[in-house]
Design a protein around this motif. Sequence first.
Motif, PDB file in Angstrom:
ATOM      1  N   HIS A  60      35.082  83.642 -89.026  1.00 28.26           N
ATOM      2  CA  HIS A  60      35.105  83.436 -87.572  1.00 28.26           C
ATOM      3  C   HIS A  60      35.344  81.961 -87.240  1.00 28.26           C
ATOM      4  CE1 HIS A  60      33.168  87.507 -87.109  1.00 28.26           C
ATOM      5  NE2 HIS A  60      34.162  87.533 -86.266  1.00 28.26           N
ATOM      6  N   ARG A  61      35.818  81.206 -88.248  1.00 30.40           N
ATOM      7  CA  ARG A  61      36.093  79.782 -88.024  1.00 30.40           C
ATOM      8  C   ARG A  61      37.466  79.590 -87.395  1.00 30.40           C
ATOM      9  NH1 ARG A  61      34.608  75.869 -92.784  1.00 30.40           N
ATOM     10  NH2 ARG A  61      34.376  74.497 -90.988  1.00 30.40           N
ATOM     11  N   LYS A  62      38.249  80.673 -87.376  1.00 33.31           N
ATOM     12  CA  LYS A  62      39.591  80.606 -86.811  1.00 33.31           C
ATOM     13  C   LYS A  62      39.513  81.025 -85.343  1.00 33.31           C
ATOM     14  CE  LYS A  62      44.102  82.292 -88.031  1.00 33.31           C
ATOM     15  NZ  LYS A  62      44.545  83.661 -87.946  1.00 33.31           N
ATOM     16  N   GLU A  63      40.178  80.244 -84.467  1.00 30.79           N
ATOM     17  CA  GLU A  63      40.122  80.574 -83.038  1.00 30.79           C
ATOM     18  C   GLU A  63      40.868  81.873 -82.775  1.00 30.79           C
ATOM     19  OE1 GLU A  63      40.991  77.276 -80.449  1.00 30.79           O
ATOM     20  OE2 GLU A  63      41.496  78.656 -78.819  1.00 30.79           O
ATOM     21  N   ARG A  64      40.217  82.806 -82.074  1.00 30.72           N
ATOM     22  CA  ARG A  64      40.850  84.089 -81.806  1.00 30.72           C
ATOM     23  C   ARG A  64      40.609  84.508 -80.365  1.00 30.72           C
ATOM     24  NH1 ARG A  64      38.762  88.476 -84.825  1.00 30.72           N
ATOM     25  NH2 ARG A  64      36.955  87.264 -85.402  1.00 30.72           N
ATOM     26  N   LYS A  65      41.558  85.293 -79.847  1.00 31.50           N
ATOM     27  CA  LYS A  65      41.365  85.858 -78.509  1.00 31.50           C
ATOM     28  C   LYS A  65      40.489  87.097 -78.687  1.00 31.50           C
ATOM     29  CE  LYS A  65      42.216  86.212 -74.130  1.00 31.50           C
ATOM     30  NZ  LYS A  65      41.238  85.375 -73.455  1.00 31.50           N
ATOM     31  N   TRP A  86      33.320  77.076 -74.163  1.00 33.67           N
ATOM     32  CA  TRP A  86      33.073  75.941 -75.059  1.00 33.67           C
ATOM     33  C   TRP A  86      34.343  75.507 -75.782  1.00 33.67           C
ATOM     34  CZ3 TRP A  86      29.181  72.880 -74.255  1.00 33.67           C
ATOM     35  CH2 TRP A  86      28.089  73.393 -73.549  1.00 33.67           C
ATOM     36  N   LEU A  87      35.255  76.466 -75.986  1.00 33.22           N
ATOM     37  CA  LEU A  87      36.565  76.090 -76.568  1.00 33.22           C
ATOM     38  C   LEU A  87      37.365  75.284 -75.545  1.00 33.22           C
ATOM     39  CD1 LEU A  87      37.687  79.378 -78.385  1.00 33.22           C
ATOM     40  CD2 LEU A  87      36.982  77.236 -79.463  1.00 33.22           C
ATOM     41  N   GLU A  88      37.341  75.748 -74.285  1.00 33.86           N
ATOM     42  CA  GLU A  88      38.080  75.051 -73.231  1.00 33.86           C
ATOM     43  C   GLU A  88      37.565  73.632 -73.013  1.00 33.86           C
ATOM     44  OE1 GLU A  88      37.707  77.808 -70.002  1.00 33.86           O
ATOM     45  OE2 GLU A  88      39.078  79.227 -71.010  1.00 33.86           O
ATOM     46  N   LYS A  89      36.276  73.442 -73.256  1.00 28.48           N
ATOM     47  CA  LYS A  89      35.705  72.088 -73.137  1.00 28.48           C
ATOM     48  C   LYS A  89      36.204  71.189 -74.264  1.00 28.48           C
ATOM     49  CE  LYS A  89      31.167  72.868 -70.939  1.00 28.48           C
ATOM     50  NZ  LYS A  89      30.803  71.605 -70.281  1.00 28.48           N
ATOM     51  N   GLY A  90      36.920  71.788 -75.231  1.00 33.76           N
ATOM     52  CA  GLY A  90      37.509  70.988 -76.311  1.00 33.76           C
ATOM     53  C   GLY A  90      36.702  70.975 -77.600  1.00 33.76           C
ATOM     54  N   ALA A 134      31.859  76.605 -80.934  1.00 30.57           N
ATOM     55  CA  ALA A 134      31.927  77.723 -79.981  1.00 30.57           C
ATOM     56  C   ALA A 134      31.409  79.030 -80.577  1.00 30.57           C
ATOM     57  CB  ALA A 134      33.373  77.888 -79.507  1.00 30.57           C
ATOM     58  N   ARG A 135      31.674  79.266 -81.853  1.00 29.50           N
ATOM     59  CA  ARG A 135      31.294  80.561 -82.447  1.00 29.50           C
ATOM     60  C   ARG A 135      29.783  80.757 -82.535  1.00 29.50           C
ATOM     61  NH1 ARG A 135      31.799  80.943 -88.867  1.00 29.50           N
ATOM     62  NH2 ARG A 135      31.222  78.851 -89.494  1.00 29.50           N
ATOM     63  N   ASP A 188      27.605  92.541 -70.690  1.00 27.43           N
ATOM     64  CA  ASP A 188      26.984  91.453 -71.474  1.00 27.43           C
ATOM     65  C   ASP A 188      27.990  90.885 -72.477  1.00 27.43           C
ATOM     66  OD1 ASP A 188      24.580  91.621 -70.198  1.00 27.43           O
ATOM     67  OD2 ASP A 188      23.544  92.739 -71.776  1.00 27.43           O
ATOM     68  N   ILE A 189      28.719  91.782 -73.147  1.00 29.20           N
ATOM     69  CA  ILE A 189      29.699  91.321 -74.148  1.00 29.20           C
ATOM     70  C   ILE A 189      30.755  90.439 -73.460  1.00 29.20           C
ATOM     71  CG2 ILE A 189      31.523  92.036 -75.757  1.00 29.20           C
ATOM     72  CD1 ILE A 189      29.881  94.496 -76.406  1.00 29.20           C
ATOM     73  N   LYS A 190      31.195  90.874 -72.278  1.00 25.76           N
ATOM     74  CA  LYS A 190      32.213  90.081 -71.570  1.00 25.76           C
ATOM     75  C   LYS A 190      31.680  88.677 -71.271  1.00 25.76           C
ATOM     76  CE  LYS A 190      34.644  94.023 -69.585  1.00 25.76           C
ATOM     77  NZ  LYS A 190      34.663  94.956 -68.451  1.00 25.76           N
ATOM     78  N   LYS A 191      30.386  88.614 -70.972  1.00 30.75           N
ATOM     79  CA  LYS A 191      29.776  87.291 -70.722  1.00 30.75           C
ATOM     80  C   LYS A 191      29.786  86.448 -71.998  1.00 30.75           C
ATOM     81  CE  LYS A 191      26.677  89.105 -67.242  1.00 30.75           C
ATOM     82  NZ  LYS A 191      25.378  89.770 -67.237  1.00 30.75           N
ATOM     83  N   TYR A 192      29.501  87.090 -73.140  1.00 30.73           N
ATOM     84  CA  TYR A 192      29.518  86.352 -74.412  1.00 30.73           C
ATOM     85  C   TYR A 192      30.920  85.795 -74.676  1.00 30.73           C
ATOM     86  CZ  TYR A 192      25.183  88.920 -75.437  1.00 30.73           C
ATOM     87  OH  TYR A 192      23.931  89.462 -75.381  1.00 30.73           O
ATOM     88  N   ILE A 193      31.941  86.633 -74.394  1.00 33.00           N
ATOM     89  CA  ILE A 193      33.329  86.186 -74.639  1.00 33.00           C
ATOM     90  C   ILE A 193      33.643  84.987 -73.738  1.00 33.00           C
ATOM     91  CG2 ILE A 193      35.774  86.832 -74.485  1.00 33.00           C
ATOM     92  CD1 ILE A 193      34.985  89.720 -75.182  1.00 33.00           C
ATOM     93  N   LYS A 194      33.228  85.097 -72.475  1.00 30.55           N
ATOM     94  CA  LYS A 194      33.487  84.006 -71.526  1.00 30.55           C
ATOM     95  C   LYS A 194      32.795  82.721 -71.972  1.00 30.55           C
ATOM     96  CE  LYS A 194      34.950  85.708 -67.100  1.00 30.55           C
ATOM     97  NZ  LYS A 194      34.612  87.127 -66.809  1.00 30.55           N
ATOM     98  N   THR A 195      31.580  82.860 -72.456  1.00 31.87           N
ATOM     99  CA  THR A 195      30.820  81.676 -72.894  1.00 31.87           C
ATOM    100  C   THR A 195      31.514  81.025 -74.092  1.00 31.87           C
ATOM    101  OG1 THR A 195      28.820  82.803 -72.199  1.00 31.87           O
ATOM    102  CG2 THR A 195      28.513  80.879 -73.573  1.00 31.87           C
ATOM    103  N   TYR A 196      31.952  81.868 -75.041  1.00 29.19           N
ATOM    104  CA  TYR A 196      32.673  81.377 -76.232  1.00 29.19           C
ATOM    105  C   TYR A 196      33.922  80.617 -75.771  1.00 29.19           C
ATOM    106  CZ  TYR A 196      35.800  82.087 -80.339  1.00 29.19           C
ATOM    107  OH  TYR A 196      36.681  81.946 -81.384  1.00 29.19           O
TER     108      TYR A 196
END
Length: 206
Positions: free
Chosen positions: A94-99, A133-137, A143-144, A122-130
Amino acid sequence: MMAQVEWTKSGIPSKESIIDAAAAGMVSRHDDEYKEFMPDISFERAKEFLKKMIRLGHDSVLEHIVFQFWVSISRVASHQLVRHRIASYTQKSHRKERKLTLDDFVIPEQLDGKDREEWIDDIKKYIKTYEKWLEKGYAVDIARRKLPQETRTDLIMTINARSLRNFFRLRAEHVADFEIRDMALKMHMLIEKENLIFLFEDIPIE
Ligand SMILES: Cc1cc2nc3c(=O)[nH]c(=O)nc-3n(C[C@H](O)[C@H](O)[C@H](O)COP(=O)(O)OP(=O)(O)OC[C@H]3O[C@@H](n4cnc5c(N)ncnc54)[C@H](O)[C@@H]3O)c2cc1C
């Protein structure tokens, strides 16, 4: 879908490997030479001999028979799985960035109606949170850490028949967590279809 299990290309032990395992047992017990008794061992004879080895507790002979599976389970179950040290694993990183989509999560089948919908929210919220943190750079390694334990992972598992017997004893019974038990029962079913269940038939499957 909960645990998914399939054979790999060479995952089903061949009839020859079953005969070889029986022959290994005979090396330990027969007075005559390997080269003399080996050509006469049929699959049926090997099967009966191995069942006898199991009854006698001469389990190390079973280490010559190797199974390989492709498995897709949650991180909860994979964490439990890799505690079975006498097996080899190669797991998706899970170290590779994935959609991420809903398919990247194992949703318990016990949830019904509205609760399932709430769980998916809830899962959708987890995806958004992940993603946040990626968008923050931040790196995926950071992020994982926001991904829940129900995140799906794929892996290849290679395990010999002796260790698989131990795995079934511990994980195919009611007291085990439902997902790893589901995985164990699916492995058991695949083996049954290949007529190799004689290696495990003394182990109670509830
Ligand atoms: C219902 C259930 C609940 C559990 N709860 C917990 C828990 O709360 N916390 C937790 O930490 N774990 C827990 N476990 C995990 C459990 O303790 C084992 O780590 C796991 O089931 C792997 O079993 P194993 O060691 O027999 O398998 P393997 O590692 O594949 O070992 C196979 C066999 O090889 C031998 N062996 C392997 N390594 C050694 C060694 N170093 N020394 C001596 N013999 C060895 C043993 O005979 C062992 O049975 C739980 C398991 C189950 C089934």
